[in-house]
Design a protein around this motif. Sequence first.
Motif, PDB file in Angstrom:
ATOM      1  N   GLU A  42     106.188  22.215   7.019  1.00  0.00           N
ATOM      2  CA  GLU A  42     105.897  23.763   6.588  1.00  0.00           C
ATOM      3  C   GLU A  42     105.345  24.576   7.494  1.00  0.00           C
ATOM      4  O   GLU A  42     105.519  26.093   7.050  1.00  0.00           O
ATOM      5  CB  GLU A  42     104.717  23.623   5.180  1.00  0.00           C
ATOM      6  N   ASN A  43     104.832  24.338   8.601  1.00  0.00           N
ATOM      7  CA  ASN A  43     104.292  25.455   9.485  1.00  0.00           C
ATOM      8  C   ASN A  43     104.911  25.150  10.834  1.00  0.00           C
ATOM      9  O   ASN A  43     104.618  24.174  11.480  1.00  0.00           O
ATOM     10  CB  ASN A  43     102.778  25.316   9.391  1.00  0.00           C
ATOM     11  N   ASP A  44     105.447  26.079  11.256  1.00  0.00           N
ATOM     12  CA  ASP A  44     106.327  25.999  12.611  1.00  0.00           C
ATOM     13  C   ASP A  44     105.171  26.055  13.674  1.00  0.00           C
ATOM     14  O   ASP A  44     105.300  25.126  14.762  1.00  0.00           O
ATOM     15  CB  ASP A  44     107.078  27.294  12.739  1.00  0.00           C
ATOM     16  N   LEU A  45     103.851  26.784  13.886  1.00  0.00           N
ATOM     17  CA  LEU A  45     103.069  26.795  14.678  1.00  0.00           C
ATOM     18  C   LEU A  45     102.462  25.392  14.890  1.00  0.00           C
ATOM     19  O   LEU A  45     102.349  24.738  15.992  1.00  0.00           O
ATOM     20  CB  LEU A  45     101.989  27.783  14.388  1.00  0.00           C
ATOM     21  N   LEU A  46     101.983  24.711  13.848  1.00  0.00           N
ATOM     22  CA  LEU A  46     101.405  23.260  13.756  1.00  0.00           C
ATOM     23  C   LEU A  46     102.467  22.197  14.771  1.00  0.00           C
ATOM     24  O   LEU A  46     102.224  21.633  15.180  1.00  0.00           O
ATOM     25  CB  LEU A  46     100.945  22.883  12.562  1.00  0.00           C
ATOM     26  N   HIS A  47     103.712  22.620  13.983  1.00  0.00           N
ATOM     27  CA  HIS A  47     104.547  21.634  14.596  1.00  0.00           C
ATOM     28  C   HIS A  47     104.873  21.654  15.851  1.00  0.00           C
ATOM     29  O   HIS A  47     104.887  20.661  16.854  1.00  0.00           O
ATOM     30  CB  HIS A  47     106.253  21.905  13.788  1.00  0.00           C
ATOM     31  N   ASP A  48     105.003  23.163  16.289  1.00  0.00           N
ATOM     32  CA  ASP A  48     105.201  23.242  17.805  1.00  0.00           C
ATOM     33  C   ASP A  48     104.192  22.756  18.685  1.00  0.00           C
ATOM     34  O   ASP A  48     104.181  22.422  19.871  1.00  0.00           O
ATOM     35  CB  ASP A  48     105.528  24.754  18.192  1.00  0.00           C
ATOM     36  N   PHE A  49     102.928  22.724  18.227  1.00  0.00           N
ATOM     37  CA  PHE A  49     101.609  22.442  18.850  1.00  0.00           C
ATOM     38  C   PHE A  49     101.721  20.977  19.009  1.00  0.00           C
ATOM     39  O   PHE A  49     101.376  20.507  20.252  1.00  0.00           O
ATOM     40  CB  PHE A  49     100.484  22.872  17.938  1.00  0.00           C
ATOM     41  N   PHE A  50     102.010  20.264  18.054  1.00  0.00           N
ATOM     42  CA  PHE A  50     102.242  18.940  18.069  1.00  0.00           C
ATOM     43  C   PHE A  50     102.985  18.418  19.142  1.00  0.00           C
ATOM     44  O   PHE A  50     102.791  17.435  20.101  1.00  0.00           O
ATOM     45  CB  PHE A  50     102.543  18.260  16.921  1.00  0.00           C
ATOM     46  N   ALA A  51     104.240  19.134  19.351  1.00  0.00           N
ATOM     47  CA  ALA A  51     105.330  18.556  20.317  1.00  0.00           C
ATOM     48  C   ALA A  51     104.919  19.012  21.661  1.00  0.00           C
ATOM     49  O   ALA A  51     104.908  18.281  22.616  1.00  0.00           O
ATOM     50  CB  ALA A  51     106.676  19.330  19.972  1.00  0.00           C
ATOM     51  N   THR A  52     104.375  20.252  22.064  1.00  0.00           N
ATOM     52  CA  THR A  52     103.607  20.752  22.989  1.00  0.00           C
ATOM     53  C   THR A  52     102.555  19.670  23.543  1.00  0.00           C
ATOM     54  O   THR A  52     102.690  19.472  24.731  1.00  0.00           O
ATOM     55  CB  THR A  52     102.943  22.117  22.921  1.00  0.00           C
ATOM     56  N   LEU A  53     101.741  19.531  22.500  1.00  0.00           N
ATOM     57  CA  LEU A  53     100.666  18.523  23.389  1.00  0.00           C
ATOM     58  C   LEU A  53     100.784  17.051  23.526  1.00  0.00           C
ATOM     59  O   LEU A  53     100.722  16.461  24.487  1.00  0.00           O
ATOM     60  CB  LEU A  53      99.502  18.796  22.215  1.00  0.00           C
ATOM     61  N   ASP A  54     102.053  16.475  22.669  1.00  0.00           N
ATOM     62  CA  ASP A  54     102.522  14.998  23.052  1.00  0.00           C
ATOM     63  C   ASP A  54     103.366  14.997  24.227  1.00  0.00           C
ATOM     64  O   ASP A  54     103.165  14.111  25.070  1.00  0.00           O
ATOM     65  CB  ASP A  54     103.295  14.986  21.907  1.00  0.00           C
ATOM     66  N   ASN A  55     104.023  16.249  24.764  1.00  0.00           N
ATOM     67  CA  ASN A  55     104.674  16.252  25.768  1.00  0.00           C
ATOM     68  C   ASN A  55     103.934  16.412  27.073  1.00  0.00           C
ATOM     69  O   ASN A  55     104.053  15.714  28.224  1.00  0.00           O
ATOM     70  CB  ASN A  55     105.624  17.568  25.925  1.00  0.00           C
ATOM     71  N   LEU A  56     102.804  17.117  26.837  1.00  0.00           N
ATOM     72  CA  LEU A  56     101.776  17.363  27.922  1.00  0.00           C
ATOM     73  C   LEU A  56     101.033  16.011  28.248  1.00  0.00           C
ATOM     74  O   LEU A  56     100.948  15.468  29.472  1.00  0.00           O
ATOM     75  CB  LEU A  56     100.923  18.381  27.448  1.00  0.00           C
ATOM     76  N   ILE A  57     100.802  15.371  27.175  1.00  0.00           N
ATOM     77  CA  ILE A  57      99.887  13.937  27.318  1.00  0.00           C
ATOM     78  C   ILE A  57     100.969  12.866  28.005  1.00  0.00           C
ATOM     79  O   ILE A  57     100.472  12.229  28.880  1.00  0.00           O
ATOM     80  CB  ILE A  57      99.477  13.592  25.869  1.00  0.00           C
ATOM     81  N   SER A  58     102.124  13.040  27.518  1.00  0.00           N
ATOM     82  CA  SER A  58     102.926  12.063  28.247  1.00  0.00           C
ATOM     83  C   SER A  58     103.362  12.401  29.462  1.00  0.00           C
ATOM     84  O   SER A  58     103.320  11.400  30.437  1.00  0.00           O
ATOM     85  CB  SER A  58     104.257  12.002  27.081  1.00  0.00           C
ATOM     86  N   GLU A  59     103.618  13.600  29.954  1.00  0.00           N
ATOM     87  CA  GLU A  59     104.082  13.905  31.130  1.00  0.00           C
ATOM     88  C   GLU A  59     103.130  13.573  32.312  1.00  0.00           C
ATOM     89  O   GLU A  59     103.348  13.117  33.445  1.00  0.00           O
ATOM     90  CB  GLU A  59     104.656  15.539  31.271  1.00  0.00           C
ATOM     91  N   HIS A  60     101.655  14.079  31.901  1.00  0.00           N
ATOM     92  CA  HIS A  60     100.697  13.780  32.954  1.00  0.00           C
ATOM     93  C   HIS A  60      99.956  12.258  32.828  1.00  0.00           C
ATOM     94  O   HIS A  60      98.837  12.117  33.271  1.00  0.00           O
ATOM     95  CB  HIS A  60      99.845  15.066  32.931  1.00  0.00           C
ATOM     96  N   ALA A  61     100.300  11.786  31.958  1.00  0.00           N
ATOM     97  CA  ALA A  61      99.847  10.405  31.507  1.00  0.00           C
ATOM     98  C   ALA A  61      98.235  10.588  31.309  1.00  0.00           C
ATOM     99  O   ALA A  61      97.475   9.729  31.860  1.00  0.00           O
ATOM    100  CB  ALA A  61     100.212   9.469  32.531  1.00  0.00           C
TER     101      ALA A  61
END
Length: 299
Positions: free
Chosen positions: A18-37
């Motif tokens: 229901e919330n775009d900001l929360l959805h995008d935040f999850f994606a951004t943080l997931d990518n950050l954690i994965s990219e930099h291990a």
Amino acid sequence: GNKVDGMKSVSTRKLLQENDLLHDFFATLDNLISEHAIQVHEHGFAVAYSGGLDSSVLLRLAYEFSKAKHIKLYAFHVNHGLSENADSWQAFCLSTATALAIPFFSSRVHVDGSSGFGLEASARRLRYGALGLLCEEHSVPLILTAHHQDDQAETLLLQLLRGTGIAGLSGMSPSNLAPNLLGRNNIRLARPLLAKSKAVLVDFTKDFAIDFVSDESNADCRFARNAIRHRVMPLFDEISPDFSNLFARTAKHAQAAQNLLQELGEIDLQRCKKENGLKIAEMVGLSVDRIDNLLRFWI
């Protein structure tokens, strides 16, 4: 409020839908954690939490992420003591974090306005240093700040007033290791809201009835950033309502150019390096601009 209580009872999956900001935040943080291990599952992560609107939104987003991913979240607060309300802001932050069962830790700093750096710069330097120390004390490898797209636009304008080069026009990066700010070499500083406008954050506080404090110094136009925010940016908004997004695009272009300059500097350094110095005989074959870039990179 009732909306906040209701939010606790709504599943994270439903909120993500229901919330775009929360959805995008999850994606951004997931990518950050994965990219930099980043070892957040083992050590957790932190939010720099002042109690203001921006960091209050960030704390709520991070809370939902930590709850869904089963990752420990910390709230770190720095009390500058510059306002007579500073202690009440700290109490507000403690109360909010406690209500969400988020471990809260604070640090008090003394800002010396006569240090030669200026009040804004001195406070910033001490704030980041204190946040870095809190991260080290709790073995936290990642700290998030609530900088957003409008902050990026302000930063670019400030840098232009200083006659900056490409590095300055790059503005703030989405994430980086910042030993010069945090005083530590192994802590990543990330800005997961950098692509979002202030208006989006304001809407989030309304949708979920998020409480926050207001710092009266943010209205003081004796500070350059405040003057830009309250006097200059409204004019840009009249001329081009999408200006903050366009400025952010310029920053991305500058970041790409700066990365290329860094790569070129590394190539030229390998070609010209001799022990602790540079071979002038090799340098003279380069253009003046390339020599300047090499010297900046070497230094």
